[in-house]
Scaffold this motif. Structure first.
Motif, PDB file in Angstrom:
ATOM      1  N   ASP A   3       0.804  -1.223   0.000  1.00 28.15           N
ATOM      2  CA  ASP A   3       0.000   0.000   0.000  1.00 28.15           C
ATOM      3  C   ASP A   3       0.835   1.271   0.000  1.00 28.15           C
ATOM      4  O   ASP A   3       0.281   2.371   0.126  1.00 28.15           O
ATOM      5  CB  ASP A   3      -0.927   0.004   1.224  1.00 28.15           C
ATOM      6  CG  ASP A   3      -1.938  -1.128   1.173  1.00 28.15           C
ATOM      7  OD1 ASP A   3      -2.355  -1.496   0.066  1.00 28.15           O
ATOM      8  OD2 ASP A   3      -2.281  -1.653   2.248  1.00 28.15           O
ATOM      9  N   ALA A   4       2.143   1.148  -0.132  1.00 33.54           N
ATOM     10  CA  ALA A   4       3.022   2.325  -0.124  1.00 33.54           C
ATOM     11  C   ALA A   4       3.776   2.414  -1.443  1.00 33.54           C
ATOM     12  O   ALA A   4       4.280   1.413  -1.959  1.00 33.54           O
ATOM     13  CB  ALA A   4       4.004   2.251   1.032  1.00 33.54           C
ATOM     14  N   THR A   5       3.849   3.604  -1.955  1.00 31.73           N
ATOM     15  CA  THR A   5       4.608   3.874  -3.182  1.00 31.73           C
ATOM     16  C   THR A   5       5.461   5.115  -2.969  1.00 31.73           C
ATOM     17  O   THR A   5       4.939   6.190  -2.657  1.00 31.73           O
ATOM     18  CB  THR A   5       3.679   4.100  -4.382  1.00 31.73           C
ATOM     19  OG1 THR A   5       2.847   2.955  -4.557  1.00 31.73           O
ATOM     20  CG2 THR A   5       4.488   4.331  -5.650  1.00 31.73           C
ATOM     21  N   LEU A   6       6.763   4.944  -3.116  1.00 33.16           N
ATOM     22  CA  LEU A   6       7.697   6.063  -3.050  1.00 33.16           C
ATOM     23  C   LEU A   6       8.654   5.948  -4.224  1.00 33.16           C
ATOM     24  O   LEU A   6       9.032   4.840  -4.612  1.00 33.16           O
ATOM     25  CB  LEU A   6       8.492   6.057  -1.736  1.00 33.16           C
ATOM     26  CG  LEU A   6       7.712   6.259  -0.431  1.00 33.16           C
ATOM     27  CD1 LEU A   6       8.619   6.053   0.772  1.00 33.16           C
ATOM     28  CD2 LEU A   6       7.088   7.650  -0.389  1.00 33.16           C
ATOM     29  N   SER A   7       9.051   7.098  -4.770  1.00 31.58           N
ATOM     30  CA  SER A   7       9.925   7.107  -5.940  1.00 31.58           C
ATOM     31  C   SER A   7      11.366   7.444  -5.616  1.00 31.58           C
ATOM     32  O   SER A   7      12.245   7.254  -6.454  1.00 31.58           O
ATOM     33  CB  SER A   7       9.401   8.121  -6.968  1.00 31.58           C
ATOM     34  OG  SER A   7       8.089   7.797  -7.375  1.00 31.58           O
ATOM     35  N   ARG A   8      11.613   7.946  -4.415  1.00 30.38           N
ATOM     36  CA  ARG A   8      12.930   8.449  -4.053  1.00 30.38           C
ATOM     37  C   ARG A   8      13.170   8.259  -2.555  1.00 30.38           C
ATOM     38  O   ARG A   8      12.222   8.028  -1.796  1.00 30.38           O
ATOM     39  CB  ARG A   8      13.038   9.937  -4.407  1.00 30.38           C
ATOM     40  CG  ARG A   8      11.943  10.753  -3.737  1.00 30.38           C
ATOM     41  CD  ARG A   8      11.883  12.185  -4.212  1.00 30.38           C
ATOM     42  NE  ARG A   8      11.872  12.360  -5.634  1.00 30.38           N
ATOM     43  CZ  ARG A   8      10.822  12.157  -6.424  1.00 30.38           C
ATOM     44  NH1 ARG A   8       9.656  11.763  -5.906  1.00 30.38           N
ATOM     45  NH2 ARG A   8      10.899  12.354  -7.716  1.00 30.38           N
ATOM     46  N   PRO A   9      14.413   8.370  -2.095  1.00 29.01           N
ATOM     47  CA  PRO A   9      14.667   8.297  -0.657  1.00 29.01           C
ATOM     48  C   PRO A   9      13.953   9.430   0.087  1.00 29.01           C
ATOM     49  O   PRO A   9      13.884  10.566  -0.391  1.00 29.01           O
ATOM     50  CB  PRO A   9      16.185   8.458  -0.553  1.00 29.01           C
ATOM     51  CG  PRO A   9      16.708   7.986  -1.872  1.00 29.01           C
ATOM     52  CD  PRO A   9      15.674   8.426  -2.873  1.00 29.01           C
ATOM     53  N   VAL A  10      13.431   9.086   1.252  1.00 30.80           N
ATOM     54  CA  VAL A  10      12.762  10.049   2.114  1.00 30.80           C
ATOM     55  C   VAL A  10      13.432   9.999   3.478  1.00 30.80           C
ATOM     56  O   VAL A  10      13.675   8.913   4.026  1.00 30.80           O
ATOM     57  CB  VAL A  10      11.262   9.732   2.255  1.00 30.80           C
ATOM     58  CG1 VAL A  10      10.601  10.695   3.251  1.00 30.80           C
ATOM     59  CG2 VAL A  10      10.575   9.818   0.901  1.00 30.80           C
ATOM     60  N   ARG A  11      13.723  11.172   4.024  1.00 30.51           N
ATOM     61  CA  ARG A  11      14.297  11.266   5.362  1.00 30.51           C
ATOM     62  C   ARG A  11      13.272  11.909   6.287  1.00 30.51           C
ATOM     63  O   ARG A  11      12.768  12.995   6.004  1.00 30.51           O
ATOM     64  CB  ARG A  11      15.579  12.093   5.347  1.00 30.51           C
ATOM     65  CG  ARG A  11      16.694  11.456   4.518  1.00 30.51           C
ATOM     66  CD  ARG A  11      18.004  12.192   4.693  1.00 30.51           C
ATOM     67  NE  ARG A  11      19.051  11.598   3.870  1.00 30.51           N
ATOM     68  CZ  ARG A  11      20.296  11.365   4.291  1.00 30.51           C
ATOM     69  NH1 ARG A  11      20.642  11.675   5.525  1.00 30.51           N
ATOM     70  NH2 ARG A  11      21.192  10.825   3.495  1.00 30.51           N
ATOM     71  N   LEU A  12      13.011  11.223   7.374  1.00 32.90           N
ATOM     72  CA  LEU A  12      12.131  11.753   8.410  1.00 32.90           C
ATOM     73  C   LEU A  12      12.997  12.244   9.559  1.00 32.90           C
ATOM     74  O   LEU A  12      13.686  11.445  10.212  1.00 32.90           O
ATOM     75  CB  LEU A  12      11.163  10.672   8.896  1.00 32.90           C
ATOM     76  CG  LEU A  12      10.284  11.049  10.091  1.00 32.90           C
ATOM     77  CD1 LEU A  12       9.310  12.166   9.710  1.00 32.90           C
ATOM     78  CD2 LEU A  12       9.529   9.837  10.619  1.00 32.90           C
TER      79      LEU A  12
END
Length: 326
Positions: A196-205
């Motif tokens: 259920d998750a789609t990301l195209s690039r690195p994400v920093r929280l």
């Protein structure tokens, strides 16, 4: 100097030095008792982010400057680099951290909620502000290491056997038997599948206690990392760290609460006291080590410096130490 050269250690550092020297026509042998790249190597568990601007927020400026060479070098060696930038977000309570990050990363662009939706629709549901660093990229560490190893074989690099000629020690944390100021910094990571998750690039929280980065691997598989614990212990992930990574991922988006846990990885990253790498000459051996959490980011620059030192006699502009008796 065309060799022969013997490289000890087949992680990201050893493979990069072998690639640089062999691409210049040198005779190279690489020796690693564990053989081809695999889960015995610290770099196998890396995030693969080529993010000099993000790292420059907390690291020395030279790391950012040298790291800018990485993406082009990996592509020149046949690696696949995804040039999609990095997205940085923070929860409402941590917006001051996002503002601080923006001040320290002058190349970052501020995004509104609408703009976030253009880059990562999934996150627009959760965040109204973000930062975007367009010039950064990422690669798949395992595919990159495996592919580079295969290309070196095709190029005539020998694997195994006895040392011959100039020895270059790239054994990482194992080199602490000689490099007494080398320490281990344990990093833990998770690999999950989240349909259920789609990301195209690195994400920093950004988070005051357990900052998270999440890197897409394709097919709804993501790498979550990584803790930073001052210990040379290898191979044992703690329940606390795994829970913190999971909690951070859930805070990024609740969809990760339903993710399937595929892998838990842990290893000790080699680091010197200032967290900067070294090219160190001790006796007749050149040691290339201390990449800390910057393995794929800094290995190309160190490989080029090492090759220039050995083939041209050019002293590296940074991170070089000559410990031979004077």
């Amino acid at each position: 100097m065309s060799g022969p050269f013997t490289i000890l250690g087949g992680g990201v550092c050893g493979l990069a030095v072998a690639a640089e020297l062999s691409s210049r026509g040198a005779q190279v042998t690489l020796i690693d008792p564990k053989g081809a790249p695999g889960d015995h190597a610290c770099s196998w568990w890396a995030g693969g982010m080529l993010a000099p601007d993000c790292e420059g927020v907390s690291a020395e400026p030279e790391i950012m400057r040298q790291g800018r060479k990485a993406a082009g070098w990996w592509e020149s060696q046949g690696g696949i680099v995804n040039h999609k930038g990095t997205l940085v977000v923070a929860l409402n309570r941590d917006q001051s951290d996002l503002a601080t990050f923006a001040r320290r990363a002058p190349t970052a662009t501020s995004l509104t909620k609408t703009q976030i939706a253009e880059y990562e629709p999934l996150l627009a549901e959760r965040f109204s502000k973000a930062l975007f660093l367009a010039d950064e990229g990422h690669l798949d560490p395992r595919a990159t290491l495996t592919g580079l190893h295969a290309r070196l074989e095709q190029r005539g690099v020998g694997f195994g056997g006895n040392t011959n000629g100039q020895v270059i020690d790239c054994r990482g944390f194992a080199a602490r038997d000689t490099l007494t100021d080398l320490r281990g910094v344990k990093g833990e990571m998770l690999v999950v599948r989240c349909p259920d998750a789609t990301l195209s690039r690195p994400v920093r929280l950004l988070h005051p206690r357990f900052p998270l980065y999440i890197v897409p691997r394709g097919d709804n598989v993501f790498m979550l990392g990584a803790t930073q614990i001052e210990t040379g212990e290898r191979g044992r992930a703690t329940l606390r760290s795994v829970m913190e990574l999971m909690n951070a991922a859930y805070a990024l988006h609740p969809a990760f609460g339903e993710a399937e846990l595929l892998e838990i990885g842990v290893d000790a990253r080699p680091a010197f006291p200032d967290n900067q790498p070294r090219i160190r000459r001790i006796g007749d051996v050149i040691y290339v080590n201390g990449l800390f959490r910057h393995g794929f980011l800094l290995a190309p620059a160190l490989a080029q410096m090492t090759a220039d030192l050995l083939q041209k006699g050019k002293i590296p502009e940074v991170w070089y130490e000559d410990h031979r008796e004077r």
